[in-house]
Design a protein around this motif. Structure first.
Motif, PDB file in Angstrom:
ATOM      1  N   PRO A 179       3.866  69.728  53.869  1.00  0.00           N
ATOM      2  CA  PRO A 179       4.300  70.289  55.239  1.00  0.00           C
ATOM      3  C   PRO A 179       4.037  69.398  56.272  1.00  0.00           C
ATOM      4  CG  PRO A 179       2.933  71.983  53.894  1.00  0.00           C
ATOM      5  CD  PRO A 179       3.001  70.734  53.158  1.00  0.00           C
ATOM      6  N   ASP A 180       4.992  69.390  57.181  1.00  0.00           N
ATOM      7  CA  ASP A 180       4.897  68.413  58.545  1.00  0.00           C
ATOM      8  C   ASP A 180       4.369  66.839  57.892  1.00  0.00           C
ATOM      9  OD1 ASP A 180       5.063  70.333  60.214  1.00  0.00           O
ATOM     10  OD2 ASP A 180       3.104  71.189  59.889  1.00  0.00           O
ATOM     11  N   ASP A 181       4.630  66.544  56.745  1.00  0.00           N
ATOM     12  CA  ASP A 181       4.488  65.334  56.129  1.00  0.00           C
ATOM     13  C   ASP A 181       2.993  64.758  56.519  1.00  0.00           C
ATOM     14  OD1 ASP A 181       6.957  64.560  55.128  1.00  0.00           O
ATOM     15  OD2 ASP A 181       7.978  63.670  57.130  1.00  0.00           O
ATOM     16  N   ARG A 182       1.994  65.734  56.052  1.00  0.00           N
ATOM     17  CA  ARG A 182       0.741  65.527  56.520  1.00  0.00           C
ATOM     18  C   ARG A 182      -0.269  64.775  55.421  1.00  0.00           C
ATOM     19  NH1 ARG A 182      -2.589  69.079  53.981  1.00  0.00           N
ATOM     20  NH2 ARG A 182      -1.681  70.917  53.016  1.00  0.00           N
ATOM     21  N   LEU A 183       0.364  64.486  54.372  1.00  0.00           N
ATOM     22  CA  LEU A 183      -0.288  63.800  53.340  1.00  0.00           C
ATOM     23  C   LEU A 183       0.454  62.320  52.857  1.00  0.00           C
ATOM     24  CD1 LEU A 183      -0.948  66.588  50.812  1.00  0.00           C
ATOM     25  CD2 LEU A 183      -2.421  65.879  52.304  1.00  0.00           C
ATOM     26  N   TYR A 184      -0.558  61.533  52.614  1.00  0.00           N
ATOM     27  CA  TYR A 184      -0.134  60.023  52.507  1.00  0.00           C
ATOM     28  C   TYR A 184      -0.551  59.697  50.980  1.00  0.00           C
ATOM     29  CZ  TYR A 184      -0.161  54.944  52.330  1.00  0.00           C
ATOM     30  OH  TYR A 184       0.047  53.731  51.823  1.00  0.00           O
ATOM     31  N   GLY A 185       0.424  59.025  50.399  1.00  0.00           N
ATOM     32  CA  GLY A 185       0.126  58.447  49.037  1.00  0.00           C
ATOM     33  C   GLY A 185       0.959  57.393  48.719  1.00  0.00           C
ATOM     34  N   VAL A 186       0.818  56.919  47.515  1.00  0.00           N
ATOM     35  CA  VAL A 186       1.572  55.739  47.120  1.00  0.00           C
ATOM     36  C   VAL A 186       1.827  56.118  45.554  1.00  0.00           C
ATOM     37  CG1 VAL A 186       1.442  53.090  46.266  1.00  0.00           C
ATOM     38  CG2 VAL A 186       0.078  54.080  48.240  1.00  0.00           C
ATOM     39  N   LEU A 187       3.191  56.066  45.330  1.00  0.00           N
ATOM     40  CA  LEU A 187       3.956  56.304  44.089  1.00  0.00           C
ATOM     41  C   LEU A 187       4.072  54.900  43.392  1.00  0.00           C
ATOM     42  CD1 LEU A 187       5.677  58.302  42.436  1.00  0.00           C
ATOM     43  CD2 LEU A 187       7.663  57.618  43.797  1.00  0.00           C
ATOM     44  N   CYS A 188       3.705  54.908  42.308  1.00  0.00           N
ATOM     45  CA  CYS A 188       3.841  53.634  41.288  1.00  0.00           C
ATOM     46  C   CYS A 188       4.483  54.093  40.127  1.00  0.00           C
ATOM     47  CB  CYS A 188       2.575  53.229  41.051  1.00  0.00           C
ATOM     48  SG  CYS A 188       2.350  51.727  39.875  1.00  0.00           S
ATOM     49  N   GLU A 189       5.579  53.085  40.113  1.00  0.00           N
ATOM     50  CA  GLU A 189       6.758  53.466  39.074  1.00  0.00           C
ATOM     51  C   GLU A 189       6.959  52.215  38.263  1.00  0.00           C
ATOM     52  OE1 GLU A 189       9.859  56.498  40.994  1.00  0.00           O
ATOM     53  OE2 GLU A 189       9.538  54.702  42.186  1.00  0.00           O
ATOM     54  N   PRO A 190       7.378  52.514  36.991  1.00  0.00           N
ATOM     55  CA  PRO A 190       7.801  51.101  36.258  1.00  0.00           C
ATOM     56  C   PRO A 190       9.291  51.003  36.472  1.00  0.00           C
ATOM     57  CG  PRO A 190       8.197  53.351  34.959  1.00  0.00           C
ATOM     58  CD  PRO A 190       7.316  53.855  36.460  1.00  0.00           C
ATOM     59  N   THR A 191       9.424  49.462  36.847  1.00  0.00           N
ATOM     60  CA  THR A 191      10.940  49.145  37.061  1.00  0.00           C
ATOM     61  C   THR A 191      11.708  49.136  35.992  1.00  0.00           C
ATOM     62  OG1 THR A 191      10.027  46.886  36.371  1.00  0.00           O
ATOM     63  CG2 THR A 191       9.990  47.644  38.889  1.00  0.00           C
ATOM     64  N   GLY A 192      11.050  49.305  34.511  1.00  0.00           N
ATOM     65  CA  GLY A 192      11.965  49.370  33.350  1.00  0.00           C
ATOM     66  C   GLY A 192      11.903  50.776  32.908  1.00  0.00           C
ATOM     67  N   GLY A 193      12.122  51.085  31.686  1.00  0.00           N
ATOM     68  CA  GLY A 193      12.243  52.555  31.045  1.00  0.00           C
ATOM     69  C   GLY A 193      11.180  53.407  31.258  1.00  0.00           C
ATOM     70  N   SER A 194      11.522  54.645  31.683  1.00  0.00           N
ATOM     71  CA  SER A 194      10.285  55.898  31.789  1.00  0.00           C
ATOM     72  C   SER A 194      10.206  56.362  30.462  1.00  0.00           C
ATOM     73  CB  SER A 194      10.395  56.643  32.921  1.00  0.00           C
ATOM     74  OG  SER A 194       9.860  57.871  32.865  1.00  0.00           O
TER      75      SER A 194
END
Length: 601
Positions: A307-322
């Protein structure tokens, strides 16, 4: 003025800052409030190092918000090899890599804000870098130096001493301590950076430019007084002030206090600068809708959500297959999204290497996420954090590529992870480290009986009692709880009627039964001797024998580690367990796919 009161007075819910990417770096841009006077100043924050960085994360966020209120935009970022930044070869170049990023950040700030004049605000080693970079930043209008490091060699010796004190307090074995220069609380300073810091001597620095300087001096530090004299002799327009509340800010992130008086002084100083009411131009650049950086097998994206973009985080993803599995990594109420000793960063990136995406984020009022005005100021073991976890789950559900998601948390984050998993059936598994309890009925954060009785004769405890800094009611209640727990475990016939009121053990087992019925995997990790085991034994027996009723639960004991998993071997073991948890969920996904194919004939 307390921070909670300040938020209520301003009467506004805050957005998390706007995530940006510049080059291989992530940052947080806070624009000037549109209703504030137009200013031709923008602030670039320069971080301190180590434990001090952890303690000032929230402080910097509050400063950025307050600066925005008076029309001053700002940018925060991490140096290479620190906090949430990438660990690339740049760290091998020492402070030159940090200077390079400072220069790029200044350019980015001017483009995003439309201002022509930059103010450096730095604390600790960040203050030193601000002054040393002053001669090469053409748009520098002023510098705020908060407890600057004046001599690098002395600073490294102080870090070494502070590191030993922390390790002693955490009872870390000597052979497991990191004694490299600059290392503290499991955070290893890049060796090339440590080498360069040794050469810093601000009293011997030739000051070729004399911008206005705000100097916050640590009370009782003669070196700060000597440095103030140097700045005055160099002709700087100096505004010195005592850094009241310095120790309360940086000594312990668990009980830190924001120096509100210093915040007000900084705001007054900014408003006194010549370019404060100058007219800024239209920003030459708008923040991108996606703030991503990539290194090898991983991609990291700074996000704000909820809500209201009130939370901050970092999304870490594999560049290859999931593998179709994702994780949400919780903070405690005192370490931000990077985690103690950068443990959340390391965990997220190692999971990405095996195809598992993750989100590490700050709950409201922690690190880079602003508080919710109606909530308590102290969010430690606050049930309200469960709502933030549900918001994080909603965010992850909106992303493609994941069909199974699990929670990871330590300490108070472990408690919130467990309660969230019980309350929300969407979670497929939960991995918790050193939970103090599974249901909360203490007031504040309790100690063990041994710790309470040890503190009775401690002179510092006596001083805090005399000063009124100890909540006697909370201590009395928690000791009573601990004593009843002890007696109820050994005298069950006598104390059985009191158990529902004092231990909540039956409710805890109801929670465990609910998870077992759902087939939700639960991994519990305790470090040997951790105080959280006191409550665990009350619930599940001295050796955890009552856990045998729950086939979905695994118990792991880590030797040679503290509550925070500071030694690297303990953190590496956690990473391997998290990988195993993720891959077991991926295996279940594979089995489901085979069953569906078989059903289709």
């Amino acid at each position: 003025m307390k921070q909670t009161a300040m938020n209520q007075e301003h009467g506004k819910a805050r957005f998390a800052a706007q995530p940006i990417a510049f080059g291989a770096n992530l940052g947080l841009f806070t624009p000037a409030d549109r209703d504030a006077p137009q200013s031709d100043l923008a602030v670039l924050f320069l971080n301190p190092w180590g434990m001090e960085e952890m303690c000032t994360r929230k402080f910097y966020r509050i400063l950025a918000e307050r600066f925005s209120d008076i029309g001053v935009a700002s940018l925060r970022f991490d140096y290479p090899g620190t906090a949430n930044s990438l660990d690339d070869a740049a760290t091998e170049r020492g402070l030159s890599a940090w200077y390079e990023v400072i220069g790029k950040a200044a350019v980015e700030l001017k483009m995003l804000s439309g201002t022509r004049n930059v103010v450096f605000v730095g604390q600790g080693i960040g203050a030193s870098l601000a002054l040393m970079q002053a001669h090469v930043e053409p748009s520098l209008a002023a510098i705020a130096l908060l407890a600057p490091v004046t001599k690098g060699r002395v600073y490294l010796r102080e870090l070494s001493l502070f590191s030993r004190l922390i390790d002693d307090g955490l009872a870390i074995k000597p052979e497991l301590r990191d004694t490299a220069p600059g290392s503290i609380a499991g955070l290893r300073m890049p060796p090339a950076v440590a080498d360069d810091i040794k050469a810093i001597d601000l009293n011997g620095l030739q000051i070729s430019r004399t911008p206005p300087v705000f100097l916050a001096e640590r009370p009782g530090f003669e070196s700060d007084t000597t440095f103030r004299d140097k700045l005055e002799a160099a002709g700087c327009k100096l505004r010195p002030t005592a850094f009241a509340g310095y120790d309360a800010l940086v000594s312990n992130p668990l009980n830190q206090t924001i120096p509100d008086a210093l915040v007000d002084e900084l705001i007054d100083w900014l408003q006194s600068l010549p370019h404060y009411l100058g007219r800024s131009a239209v920003p030459a650049k708008k923040p991108s809708s996606t703030a991503s950086v990539r290194l090898g097998a991983i991609r990291e994206t700074a996000v704000r959500f909820g809500p209201d973009d009130r939370l901050y985080g970092v999304l870490c993803e594999p560049t290859g297959g999931s593998v179709g599995v994702s994780a949400v990594i919780l903070t405690t109420a005192y370490d931000h999204s990077a985690g103690w000793a950068r443990s959340a960063v390391e965990l997220a990136r190692e999971l990405a290497k095996v195809g598992v995406a993750s989100l590490r984020f700050d709950s409201a009022g922690v690190g880079d996420s602003p508080p919710v005005p109606a909530r308590r100021k102290q969010v430690l073991y606050d049930e309200a954090q469960i709502a933030d976890v549900a918001i994080a789950r909603d965010y992850m559900d909106g992303l493609a590529g994941s069909r199974r998601t699990f929670l990871i948390g330590r300490c108070s984050g472990a408690y919130v992870a467990f309660r969230s998993t019980v309350d929300d059936q969407r979670w497929d598994a939960c991995l918790i480290v050193n939970p103090v309890a599974f249901r909360w009925r203490f007031k504040g954060l309790p100690k063990t009986l041994k710790a309470y009785f040890k503190n009775v004769l401690d002179l510092e405890t006596v001083r805090r009692l005399w000063a009124g800094d100890v909540d006697i009611g909370a201590v009395t209640k928690n000791i009573s709880m601990r004593l009843i727990d002890r007696m109820a475990g050994s005298l069950s016939p006598v104390f059985a009627p009191a158990r529902p009121l004092t231990q909540l053990t039956r409710q805890v087992h109801d929670d465990f039964h609910a998870l077992a019925d759902r087939g939700t995997q639960l991994s519990i990790i305790y470090t040997e001797g951790d105080e959280g085991q006191e409550m665990f034994r009350v619930n599940f027996g001295t050796a955890g024998e009552k856990l045998s009723a729950y086939p979905n639960v695994e118990l792991h004991l880590f030797p040679d580690a503290d509550h925070n998993l500071t030694p690297r071997p303990a953190r590496e073991r956690l990473i391997e367990l998290a990988k195993r948890q993720a891959l077991s969920l991926a295996l279940l996904l594979g089995e489901e796919k085979r069953d569906k194919r078989a059903a289709r004939g």
